[in-house]
Design a protein around this motif. Structure first.
Motif, PDB file in Angstrom:
ATOM      1  N   UNK A  60       0.683  -1.125   0.102  1.00  0.00           N
ATOM      2  CA  UNK A  60      -0.036   0.116  -0.023  1.00  0.00           C
ATOM      3  C   UNK A  60       0.905   1.447   0.227  1.00  0.00           C
ATOM      4  N   UNK A  61       2.310   1.193  -0.105  1.00  0.00           N
ATOM      5  CA  UNK A  61       2.918   2.355   0.331  1.00  0.00           C
ATOM      6  C   UNK A  61       3.922   2.499  -0.957  1.00  0.00           C
ATOM      7  N   UNK A  62       3.839   1.552  -1.812  1.00  0.00           N
ATOM      8  CA  UNK A  62       4.650   1.816  -3.140  1.00  0.00           C
ATOM      9  C   UNK A  62       4.049   2.749  -4.056  1.00  0.00           C
ATOM     10  N   UNK A  63       4.550   3.253  -4.978  1.00  0.00           N
ATOM     11  CA  UNK A  63       4.302   4.477  -5.775  1.00  0.00           C
ATOM     12  C   UNK A  63       4.484   3.909  -7.443  1.00  0.00           C
ATOM     13  N   UNK A  64       4.702   2.731  -7.550  1.00  0.00           N
ATOM     14  CA  UNK A  64       4.982   2.193  -9.157  1.00  0.00           C
ATOM     15  C   UNK A  64       4.475   1.035  -9.343  1.00  0.00           C
ATOM     16  N   UNK A  65       4.025   0.538 -10.339  1.00  0.00           N
ATOM     17  CA  UNK A  65       3.848  -0.671 -10.526  1.00  0.00           C
ATOM     18  C   UNK A  65       5.076  -1.756 -10.713  1.00  0.00           C
ATOM     19  N   UNK A  66       6.298  -1.215 -11.176  1.00  0.00           N
ATOM     20  CA  UNK A  66       7.562  -2.247 -10.863  1.00  0.00           C
ATOM     21  C   UNK A  66       7.785  -2.321  -9.636  1.00  0.00           C
ATOM     22  N   UNK A  67       7.742  -1.461  -8.662  1.00  0.00           N
ATOM     23  CA  UNK A  67       8.007  -1.862  -7.026  1.00  0.00           C
ATOM     24  C   UNK A  67       6.937  -2.724  -6.741  1.00  0.00           C
ATOM     25  N   UNK A  68       5.798  -2.603  -6.944  1.00  0.00           N
ATOM     26  CA  UNK A  68       4.894  -3.383  -6.492  1.00  0.00           C
ATOM     27  C   UNK A  68       5.045  -4.817  -6.802  1.00  0.00           C
ATOM     28  N   UNK A  69       5.378  -4.815  -8.330  1.00  0.00           N
ATOM     29  CA  UNK A  69       5.727  -6.417  -8.746  1.00  0.00           C
ATOM     30  C   UNK A  69       6.913  -6.954  -8.139  1.00  0.00           C
ATOM     31  N   UNK A  70       7.814  -6.188  -7.769  1.00  0.00           N
ATOM     32  CA  UNK A  70       9.145  -6.503  -6.942  1.00  0.00           C
ATOM     33  C   UNK A  70       8.723  -7.103  -5.748  1.00  0.00           C
ATOM     34  N   UNK A  71       7.842  -6.359  -4.983  1.00  0.00           N
ATOM     35  CA  UNK A  71       7.889  -6.693  -3.525  1.00  0.00           C
ATOM     36  C   UNK A  71       6.803  -7.937  -3.670  1.00  0.00           C
ATOM     37  N   UNK A  72       5.990  -7.952  -4.651  1.00  0.00           N
ATOM     38  CA  UNK A  72       5.102  -9.093  -4.693  1.00  0.00           C
ATOM     39  C   UNK A  72       5.867 -10.361  -4.903  1.00  0.00           C
ATOM     40  N   UNK A  73       6.851 -10.355  -5.678  1.00  0.00           N
ATOM     41  CA  UNK A  73       7.727 -11.741  -6.428  1.00  0.00           C
ATOM     42  C   UNK A  73       8.539 -12.019  -4.991  1.00  0.00           C
ATOM     43  N   UNK A  74       9.273 -10.928  -4.415  1.00  0.00           N
ATOM     44  CA  UNK A  74      10.017 -11.466  -3.361  1.00  0.00           C
ATOM     45  C   UNK A  74       9.002 -11.971  -2.047  1.00  0.00           C
ATOM     46  N   UNK A  75       7.873 -11.546  -1.969  1.00  0.00           N
ATOM     47  CA  UNK A  75       7.124 -12.182  -1.069  1.00  0.00           C
ATOM     48  C   UNK A  75       6.735 -13.468  -1.349  1.00  0.00           C
ATOM     49  N   UNK A 119      10.652   7.123  -1.432  1.00  0.00           N
ATOM     50  CA  UNK A 119       9.747   7.456  -2.709  1.00  0.00           C
ATOM     51  C   UNK A 119       8.350   8.157  -2.080  1.00  0.00           C
ATOM     52  N   UNK A 120       7.990   7.845  -1.062  1.00  0.00           N
ATOM     53  CA  UNK A 120       6.916   8.609  -0.299  1.00  0.00           C
ATOM     54  C   UNK A 120       7.132  10.093  -0.036  1.00  0.00           C
ATOM     55  N   UNK A 121       8.538  10.401   0.341  1.00  0.00           N
ATOM     56  CA  UNK A 121       8.722  12.091   0.714  1.00  0.00           C
ATOM     57  C   UNK A 121       8.858  12.719  -0.520  1.00  0.00           C
ATOM     58  N   UNK A 122       9.309  12.272  -1.910  1.00  0.00           N
ATOM     59  CA  UNK A 122       9.250  12.907  -2.927  1.00  0.00           C
ATOM     60  C   UNK A 122      10.124  14.231  -2.771  1.00  0.00           C
ATOM     61  N   UNK A 161      19.174   1.500  -4.215  1.00  0.00           N
ATOM     62  CA  UNK A 161      18.259   0.443  -3.363  1.00  0.00           C
ATOM     63  C   UNK A 161      17.355  -0.311  -4.127  1.00  0.00           C
ATOM     64  N   UNK A 162      16.869   0.283  -5.185  1.00  0.00           N
ATOM     65  CA  UNK A 162      16.302  -0.407  -6.208  1.00  0.00           C
ATOM     66  C   UNK A 162      16.944  -1.480  -6.887  1.00  0.00           C
ATOM     67  N   UNK A 163      18.492  -1.251  -7.221  1.00  0.00           N
ATOM     68  CA  UNK A 163      19.231  -2.233  -7.740  1.00  0.00           C
ATOM     69  C   UNK A 163      19.585  -3.274  -6.655  1.00  0.00           C
ATOM     70  N   UNK A 164      19.812  -2.851  -5.436  1.00  0.00           N
ATOM     71  CA  UNK A 164      20.083  -3.920  -4.389  1.00  0.00           C
ATOM     72  C   UNK A 164      18.768  -4.743  -4.189  1.00  0.00           C
ATOM     73  N   UNK A 165      17.725  -4.312  -4.212  1.00  0.00           N
ATOM     74  CA  UNK A 165      16.722  -5.060  -4.244  1.00  0.00           C
ATOM     75  C   UNK A 165      16.331  -6.241  -5.228  1.00  0.00           C
ATOM     76  N   UNK A 166      16.800  -5.632  -6.425  1.00  0.00           N
ATOM     77  CA  UNK A 166      16.733  -6.697  -7.435  1.00  0.00           C
ATOM     78  C   UNK A 166      17.718  -7.814  -7.274  1.00  0.00           C
ATOM     79  N   UNK A 167      19.014  -7.342  -6.755  1.00  0.00           N
ATOM     80  CA  UNK A 167      19.992  -8.364  -6.616  1.00  0.00           C
ATOM     81  C   UNK A 167      19.496  -9.305  -5.466  1.00  0.00           C
ATOM     82  N   UNK A 168      18.727  -8.965  -4.430  1.00  0.00           N
ATOM     83  CA  UNK A 168      18.364  -9.710  -3.428  1.00  0.00           C
ATOM     84  C   UNK A 168      17.091 -10.605  -3.979  1.00  0.00           C
ATOM     85  N   UNK A 169      16.170 -10.047  -4.887  1.00  0.00           N
ATOM     86  CA  UNK A 169      15.245 -11.010  -5.631  1.00  0.00           C
ATOM     87  C   UNK A 169      16.203 -12.191  -6.143  1.00  0.00           C
ATOM     88  N   UNK A 170      16.975 -11.919  -6.910  1.00  0.00           N
ATOM     89  CA  UNK A 170      17.963 -12.935  -7.707  1.00  0.00           C
ATOM     90  C   UNK A 170      18.451 -14.086  -6.621  1.00  0.00           C
TER      91      UNK A 170
END
Length: 215
Positions: A93-108, A150-153, A166-175
């Motif tokens: 509910x806090x993410x502001x992009x579809x890409x971030x949502x998909x990434x968190x969903x995949x890790x979950x 991202x919320x602070x904008x 952070x986005x890059x590190x999260x992607x690496x963590x997903x892998x």
């Protein structure tokens, strides 16, 4: 790691024990002292629960081939991991992009699959220890910081760079978590290969016997 059957059995035994203590005490204790029957029943329920739970844990640990201390450790890590997944899911509910949502969903989803595999076969825990101790906690912490930024904008180069890093590190963590899942499944895949090889050998032998019989 104890299932619903263990839970129901344990509490049924606790209730029977507590009810028995209550009945015996209320019959044998007269007058105002009979009020002690209630706290005695509560104590009996609590004691029965502790003893039955310990017996169930011991029985389950022997059944799956690990020590009681290992069982306790793995059970604690599974509970902690489930709380981490809940924290990760809160980021939806806090993410502001579809890409971030998909990434968190995949890790979950990856985390849930690994947890379910270990819960089904606790010995798999040792193949994915880093997932429990480092990878999942890091994913939760980083995703939390990412959604906060991202919320602070704030229109700042430093913030933008931090977000990208952070986005890059999260992607690496997903892998990395995908590799954890492969590690958890590796023994199952190896067993499947052995079973397939055995089935092929058995089939070849059967064909050879049929040929000999036909001749």
């Amino acid at each position: 790691m104890l299932g619903p059957t263990n839970f129901l059995t344990r509490h049924l035994l606790n209730f029977i024990g507590a009810f028995t203590v209550f009945g015996v005490s209320i019959i044998n204790i007269s007058g105002a002292a009979g009020l002690l029957s209630i706290p005695l029943a509560v104590v009996a329920y609590y004691a029965s629960n502790k003893i039955t739970f310990a017996v169930q844990k011991s029985s389950q640990s022997k059944k799956i081939g690990i020590s009681k201390s290992e069982y306790t450790l793995i059970d604690a890590q599974l509970k902690q991991a489930k709380s981490h997944v809940q924290a990760l899911n809160q980021q939806y509910v806090r993410v502001r992009s579809v890409r971030s949502f998909k990434q968190i969903n995949e890790m979950s989803k990856l985390a849930k699959r690994i947890i379910n595999l270990v819960q089904t076969n606790p010995q798999k825990f040792y193949a994915v220890e880093d997932f429990f101790y480092a990878h999942l906690p890091s994913a939760v912490e980083l995703s939390d910081k990412y959604t906060l930024l991202t919320k602070e904008q704030i229109p700042s180069t430093d913030v933008h760079l931090a977000l990208e890093d952070t986005r890059k590190t999260l992607k690496e963590l997903q892998v990395t978590m995908e590799d954890d899942l492969k590690s958890a499944l590796s023994s199952d895949i190896e067993n499947l290969k052995i079973e397939l090889d055995f089935a092929k050998m058995s089939n070849e032998k059967r064909k050879d016997r049929l040929k000999i019989g036909g001749e």
